[in-house]
Design an enzyme around this catalytic site. Structure first.
Site, PDB file in Angstrom:
ATOM      1  N   HIS A  91      -5.180  50.209  51.533  1.00  0.00           N
ATOM      2  CA  HIS A  91      -5.996  51.401  51.217  1.00  0.00           C
ATOM      3  C   HIS A  91      -5.453  52.140  49.986  1.00  0.00           C
ATOM      4  O   HIS A  91      -5.507  53.368  49.919  1.00  0.00           O
ATOM      5  CB  HIS A  91      -6.064  52.369  52.407  1.00  0.00           C
ATOM      6  CG  HIS A  91      -6.715  51.794  53.621  1.00  0.00           C
ATOM      7  ND1 HIS A  91      -8.048  51.962  53.913  1.00  0.00           N
ATOM      8  CD2 HIS A  91      -6.215  51.040  54.634  1.00  0.00           C
ATOM      9  CE1 HIS A  91      -8.343  51.342  55.053  1.00  0.00           C
ATOM     10  NE2 HIS A  91      -7.243  50.768  55.513  1.00  0.00           N
ATOM     11  N   ASN A 164     -12.448  53.488  59.866  1.00  0.00           N
ATOM     12  CA  ASN A 164     -13.046  52.612  58.859  1.00  0.00           C
ATOM     13  C   ASN A 164     -14.566  52.693  58.941  1.00  0.00           C
ATOM     14  O   ASN A 164     -15.100  53.305  59.865  1.00  0.00           O
ATOM     15  CB  ASN A 164     -12.626  51.159  59.114  1.00  0.00           C
ATOM     16  CG  ASN A 164     -11.224  50.853  58.607  1.00  0.00           C
ATOM     17  OD1 ASN A 164     -10.681  51.567  57.757  1.00  0.00           O
ATOM     18  ND2 ASN A 164     -10.632  49.790  59.125  1.00  0.00           N
ATOM     19  N   HIS A 356      -1.931  60.125  59.942  1.00  0.00           N
ATOM     20  CA  HIS A 356      -1.104  59.573  61.013  1.00  0.00           C
ATOM     21  C   HIS A 356      -1.851  59.686  62.335  1.00  0.00           C
ATOM     22  O   HIS A 356      -2.319  60.775  62.692  1.00  0.00           O
ATOM     23  CB  HIS A 356       0.213  60.352  61.068  1.00  0.00           C
ATOM     24  CG  HIS A 356       1.126  59.947  62.181  1.00  0.00           C
ATOM     25  ND1 HIS A 356       1.128  58.686  62.722  1.00  0.00           N
ATOM     26  CD2 HIS A 356       2.076  60.637  62.859  1.00  0.00           C
ATOM     27  CE1 HIS A 356       2.037  58.627  63.682  1.00  0.00           C
ATOM     28  NE2 HIS A 356       2.617  59.806  63.788  1.00  0.00           N
ATOM     29  N   TYR A 379       2.255  54.637  60.570  1.00  0.00           N
ATOM     30  CA  TYR A 379       1.814  55.646  59.588  1.00  0.00           C
ATOM     31  C   TYR A 379       2.939  56.606  59.220  1.00  0.00           C
ATOM     32  O   TYR A 379       3.113  56.963  58.057  1.00  0.00           O
ATOM     33  CB  TYR A 379       0.572  56.387  60.102  1.00  0.00           C
ATOM     34  CG  TYR A 379      -0.631  55.476  60.053  1.00  0.00           C
ATOM     35  CD1 TYR A 379      -0.762  54.423  60.961  1.00  0.00           C
ATOM     36  CD2 TYR A 379      -1.597  55.607  59.069  1.00  0.00           C
ATOM     37  CE1 TYR A 379      -1.831  53.548  60.891  1.00  0.00           C
ATOM     38  CE2 TYR A 379      -2.666  54.736  58.999  1.00  0.00           C
ATOM     39  CZ  TYR A 379      -2.777  53.712  59.912  1.00  0.00           C
ATOM     40  OH  TYR A 379      -3.830  52.833  59.832  1.00  0.00           O
TER      41      TYR A 379
HETATM   42 FE1  HDD Z   1      -4.205  51.467  58.715  1.00  0.00          FE
HETATM   43  C1  HDD Z   1      -3.590  53.262  55.921  1.00  0.00           C
HETATM   44  C2  HDD Z   1      -7.455  52.633  58.793  1.00  0.00           C
HETATM   45  C3  HDD Z   1      -4.929  49.343  61.327  1.00  0.00           C
HETATM   46  C4  HDD Z   1      -0.974  50.571  58.870  1.00  0.00           C
HETATM   47  N1  HDD Z   1      -5.311  52.692  57.572  1.00  0.00           N
HETATM   48  C5  HDD Z   1      -4.874  53.339  56.450  1.00  0.00           C
HETATM   49  C6  HDD Z   1      -5.935  54.129  55.906  1.00  0.00           C
HETATM   50  C7  HDD Z   1      -7.020  53.959  56.710  1.00  0.00           C
HETATM   51  C8  HDD Z   1      -6.625  53.054  57.768  1.00  0.00           C
HETATM   52  C9  HDD Z   1      -8.382  54.581  56.543  1.00  0.00           C
HETATM   53  C10 HDD Z   1      -5.852  54.966  54.636  1.00  0.00           C
HETATM   54  C11 HDD Z   1      -5.450  56.360  54.932  1.00  0.00           C
HETATM   55  C12 HDD Z   1      -5.458  57.184  53.665  1.00  0.00           C
HETATM   56  O1  HDD Z   1      -6.548  57.353  53.101  1.00  0.00           O
HETATM   57  O2  HDD Z   1      -4.378  57.612  53.266  1.00  0.00           O
HETATM   58  N2  HDD Z   1      -5.883  51.011  59.781  1.00  0.00           N
HETATM   59  C13 HDD Z   1      -7.076  51.690  59.729  1.00  0.00           C
HETATM   60  C14 HDD Z   1      -7.906  51.268  60.830  1.00  0.00           C
HETATM   61  C15 HDD Z   1      -7.212  50.345  61.534  1.00  0.00           C
HETATM   62  C16 HDD Z   1      -5.921  50.191  60.887  1.00  0.00           C
HETATM   63  C17 HDD Z   1      -9.295  51.806  61.118  1.00  0.00           C
HETATM   64  C18 HDD Z   1      -7.577  49.598  62.770  1.00  0.00           C
HETATM   65  C19 HDD Z   1      -8.389  50.057  63.663  1.00  0.00           C
HETATM   66  N3  HDD Z   1      -3.156  50.157  59.865  1.00  0.00           N
HETATM   67  C20 HDD Z   1      -3.622  49.411  60.906  1.00  0.00           C
HETATM   68  C21 HDD Z   1      -2.521  48.720  61.553  1.00  0.00           C
HETATM   69  C22 HDD Z   1      -1.394  49.087  60.867  1.00  0.00           C
HETATM   70  C23 HDD Z   1      -1.818  49.982  59.812  1.00  0.00           C
HETATM   71  C24 HDD Z   1      -2.651  47.808  62.761  1.00  0.00           C
HETATM   72  C25 HDD Z   1       0.034  48.682  61.078  1.00  0.00           C
HETATM   73  C26 HDD Z   1       0.530  48.264  62.222  1.00  0.00           C
HETATM   74  N4  HDD Z   1      -2.586  51.799  57.556  1.00  0.00           N
HETATM   75  C27 HDD Z   1      -1.343  51.372  57.854  1.00  0.00           C
HETATM   76  C28 HDD Z   1      -0.287  51.934  56.920  1.00  0.00           C
HETATM   77  C29 HDD Z   1      -1.151  52.809  55.953  1.00  0.00           C
HETATM   78  C30 HDD Z   1      -2.548  52.613  56.480  1.00  0.00           C
HETATM   79  C31 HDD Z   1       0.587  50.890  56.318  1.00  0.00           C
HETATM   80  C32 HDD Z   1      -0.980  52.524  54.466  1.00  0.00           C
HETATM   81  C33 HDD Z   1      -0.751  53.839  53.825  1.00  0.00           C
HETATM   82  C34 HDD Z   1      -0.708  54.804  54.888  1.00  0.00           C
HETATM   83  O3  HDD Z   1      -0.840  54.176  56.084  1.00  0.00           O
HETATM   84  O4  HDD Z   1      -0.552  55.998  54.770  1.00  0.00           O
HETATM   85  O5  HDD Z   1       0.596  52.703  57.641  1.00  0.00           O
END
Ligand code: HDD
Length: 702
Positions: A91, A164, A356, A379
């Site tokens: 993202h 999402n 988060h 997060y």
């Molecule tokens: Fe995630 C970012 C949505 C599964 C780990 N995720 C992130 C963002 C969105 C989502 C919208 C961007 C937030 C922003 O605008 O700053 N992610 C989802 C959805 C998931 C999902 C809807 C499943 C239902 N994500 C998911 C899993 C993991 C992560 C299973 C790790 C185990 N996601 C992250 C992250 C991020 C992230 C690595 C990247 C940057 C951040 O968090 O701040 O932690």
């Protein structure tokens, strides 16, 4: 050489800083006097030392080497060298807006969360939309899932809904997240392709890891290429547990329903936009909000009984690859979100915002969905690297809009000046506080079971809902899915990967599998397609009737000699319906004078069809020497090919004919742009596209 060799600027261009008669500088007026906004008149170092020169480093003579003692040079360059922070691992590409959420007051029976339960309760929000796979500088319109992350700054603490635009996910357990993301990101050797799933590693993984199939089908559908963030649904994906004021619980799924309807680009448009305007969605949102055409969504809840087995009509509510069809559990609208303010500074707000899933408020609780459980760890952890330490909640965009007394102290980038001597509990020194009160309490739930690395057996069904989704789409949407699979697999090099994915498709639909196989030049494997429940009409994006046209961009082809009063007459009903009218002409500048004067916003050179939802050719254009301009013809033909509404009045009809557009569905021709013409036009645009034309376009009859 000039006597003063330090003067390298053209003296005519060196304007002095403007100072208002009141003594307040223009800059202070501009920035509103906030000291952190750096509104002052005098350039200083970070320590406040006024500077008299920032264009020349300190040298031993005009031709000499730079001196180490030049603190300003070193400070300026050092800070610049560290301007970038790590982009989000997923993202990374995003755009955001501020707004407010107002509760309808009908959610109180389900949750005690005040921002949802109290009628008229107004909450500040910040929403960041994003793509998943691309880097920060990648294009907006790539085929991908879109993030829809909302920060509610509630009176009871911050609640983050990190969702999402697709209601299901690729994997059932967060432990697989690094695998799916490594597969989707560019190949590690050449770092290509950027922001695409159309490559071997992605299809290698998803064809082997078939629980991804359902999400992949959503990606290959029109949902993967939204028209605008304004026309996109949002989903919390997981099942949450809600608790009301009486301690009663239910399970719930969160939905965002766009007021403007759910609409997408067509694939060719998305591809053109990625080159012509990589900022397509970002620009669309920023321009619209600046013009007062705000983005609006309703928050919806699907409320489900909190049954001991956490299933609903056979659907396992802890499996994030499954959704609950709206026909089985209606989406109840509980409040309205309006995005009405652009960020002031991209980095400070959009880049530094940190979401988060653990940011919860009383009345909203998590469930044991194994994907959600892993996210609860990820997060917080990711922000430590991305934002450089544990104090990121102090950044302005992340600060709660309520009192914080957290006893958390020190650390990198600490900006608070904490008082007191006892940041621990219990204490007797700082008056014993801060005290624990009626705060957040987890609903007690029995947790028992053997320590295993296993999923429940119900998670083994990887195909039935993918089949349900595919068969719920209209025929034209199914064609888009077929074309998307053919395109994406056609970009893979490894034959074995394509063959394996065809085996997956055979389980969903025989015709789909055969058509994709034919496109790839491979034999279609035979298999028995899975059975699925009753189709869900709510999954199709084709509107049953005309919807709103708020924010839609209407291009009007004009030029010297065009019927300007006709344009003015048409503009009125279009703008009243919320659409934006843009005049396209052979050259820039103004057309006409007086009341009907029109500002040319696009020329034949700068206009491209992707920007417009519909195009009208004004009368009076046919006689101009530029009427047959190839760029103008491409503009019209592309819009026609993308099944957009095309209209013309008077001799504008000749211009259409010159481009090979004689009539047919969605081509509105009239003598005058009268009321009836405007009404039919608004209705036609409200249907989003002229799908009746799609077959003819596909058969290349035009
Ligand atoms: Fe995630 C970012 C949505 C599964 C780990 N995720 C992130 C963002 C969105 C989502 C919208 C961007 C937030 C922003 O605008 O700053 N992610 C989802 C959805 C998931 C999902 C809807 C499943 C239902 N994500 C998911 C899993 C993991 C992560 C299973 C790790 C185990 N996601 C992250 C992250 C991020 C992230 C690595 C990247 C940057 C951040 O968090 O701040 O932690």
């Amino acid at each position: 050489m000039a006597a003063d060799s330090n003067v390298t600027q053209n003296p005519d261009q060196a304007a002095p800083a403007p100072v208002s008669p009141t003594g307040r500088t223009e800059r202070e007026h501009l920035f509103g006097g906030d000291p952190r906004a750096q509104a002052g008149e005098h350039l200083t170092t970070s320590q406040g030392l006024r500077l008299s020169d920032t264009d020349h480093s300190l040298k031993a003579g005009p031709r000499g080497p730079s001196l180490l003692e030049d603190h300003h040079l070193r400070e300026k360059i050092t800070h610049f060298d560290h301007e970038r922070i790590p982009e989000r691992v997923v993202h990374a590409r995003g755009a955001a807006a501020h707004g407010t959420f107002v509760a309808y007051g009908n959610a109180a029976s389900a949750t005690k969360a005040k921002f949802l339960a109290e009628k008229g309760h107004k909450t500040d929000v910040f929403v960041r939309f994003s793509t998943v796979l691309g880097s920060r500088g990648s294009a907006d319109t790539v085929r991908d899932t879109r993030g829809f992350a909302t920060k509610f700054y509630t009176d009871e603490g911050t609640f983050d809904l990190v969702g999402n635009n697709i209601p299901v996910f690729f994997i059932q357990d967060g432990i697989k997240f690094p695998d799916i993301i490594h597969a989707g990101k560019p190949h590690p050797d050449r770092e290509i392709p950027q922001a695409q799933s159309a490559h071997d590693t992605f299809w290698d993984f998803v064809s082997l890891h078939t629980e991804a199939t359902h999400h992949v089908f959503w990606n290959m559908s029109d949902r993967g290429i939204p028209r605008s963030y304004r026309t996109m649904e949002g989903f919390g994906v997981h099942t949450f547990r809600l608790e009301n004021a009486d301690g009663e619980t239910c399970l719930a799924k969160f939905h965002w329903k766009p007021i403007a309807g759910v609409h997408s680009l067509v694939w060719e448009e998305a591809q053109i936009a990625a080159g012509v305007d990589p900022d397509f969605h970002r620009r669309d949102m920023a321009d619209a909000i600046e013009a007062g055409a705000y983005f609006e969504y309703e928050l919806g809840l699907q409320l489900l009984p909190d049954s001991p087995d956490e299933t609903f009509q056979g659907i396992d509510l802890l499996d994030p690859t499954k959704f609950v069809p709206e026909e089985l559990a209606p989406v109840q609208r509980v409040g309205k979100l309006t995005l009405d303010r652009n960020p002031t500074n991209y980095f400070a707000e959009t880049e530094q915002v940190a979401f988060h899933l653990g940011n919860l408020v009383p009345g909203i609780q998590v469930t044991n969905d194994p994907l959600l459980q892993a996210r609860l760890f990820s997060y917080l952890d990711t922000q430590l690297t991305r934002l450089g330490g544990p104090n990121f909640p102090q950044l302005p965009i992340n600060r709660p809009h309520t009192e914080v007394n957290d006893n958390l102290r020190d650390g990198m980038h600490q900006t608070a000046v904490h008082r007191g001597q006892a940041p621990y509990l219990p204490n007797s020194i700082d008056g014993g506080g801060p005290f624990t009160t009626d705060g957040y309490v987890e609903v007690p739930r029995e947790v028992a079971g053997p320590k295993v690395r296993e999923n429940p057996a119900s998670f083994d069904d990887h195909f039935s809902q993918a089949a349900l989704f595919y068969h719920s789409l209209s025929p034209v949407e199914q064609v888009h899915v077929t074309e998307a699979f053919t395109f994406e697999l056609g970009k893979c090099y490894e034959q074995a990967i394509k063959e394996r994915e065809l085996q997956v498709l055979a389980k969903i639909d025989a015709t789909l599998c055969q058509t994709v196989a034919a496109g790839l030049g491979l034999p279609a494997p035979k298999d028995e397609p899975v059975t699925h429940g009753p189709v869900s009409p709510a999954l199709s994006q084709i509107p049953p009737g005309p919807g709103p046209i708020t924010g839609r961009i209407i291009g009007v082809v004009a030029g010297p000699g065009a019927d300007l009063s006709g344009i003015e007459k048409l503009r009125e009903p279009l703008e009243a319906a919320g659409a934006v009218v843009r005049i396209i002409a052979p050259q820039g500048g103004m057309l006409g004078s007086g009341k009907s004067q029109q500002v040319v916003e696009r020329t034949f050179l700068t206009a491209r069809s992707i920007e417009f939802d519909a195009i009208v050719v004004a009368s009076g254009v046919a006689e101009t020497p530029d009427a047959g301009d190839i760029k103008a013809r491409i503009l019209l033909l592309e819009a026609f090919r993308h099944n957009k509404v095309i209209a013309a009045w008077g001799d504008g009809v000749k211009v259409l004919a010159g481009a090979g557009i004689a009539g047919g569905p969605g081509v509105l021709l009239a003598d005058n742009p009268d009321k009836d013409f405007a009404t039919s036009f608004v209705q036609a645009v409200g249907l989003h596209r002229v799908w009746e034309r799609a077959d003819a376009v596909m058969a290349s009859e035009v």
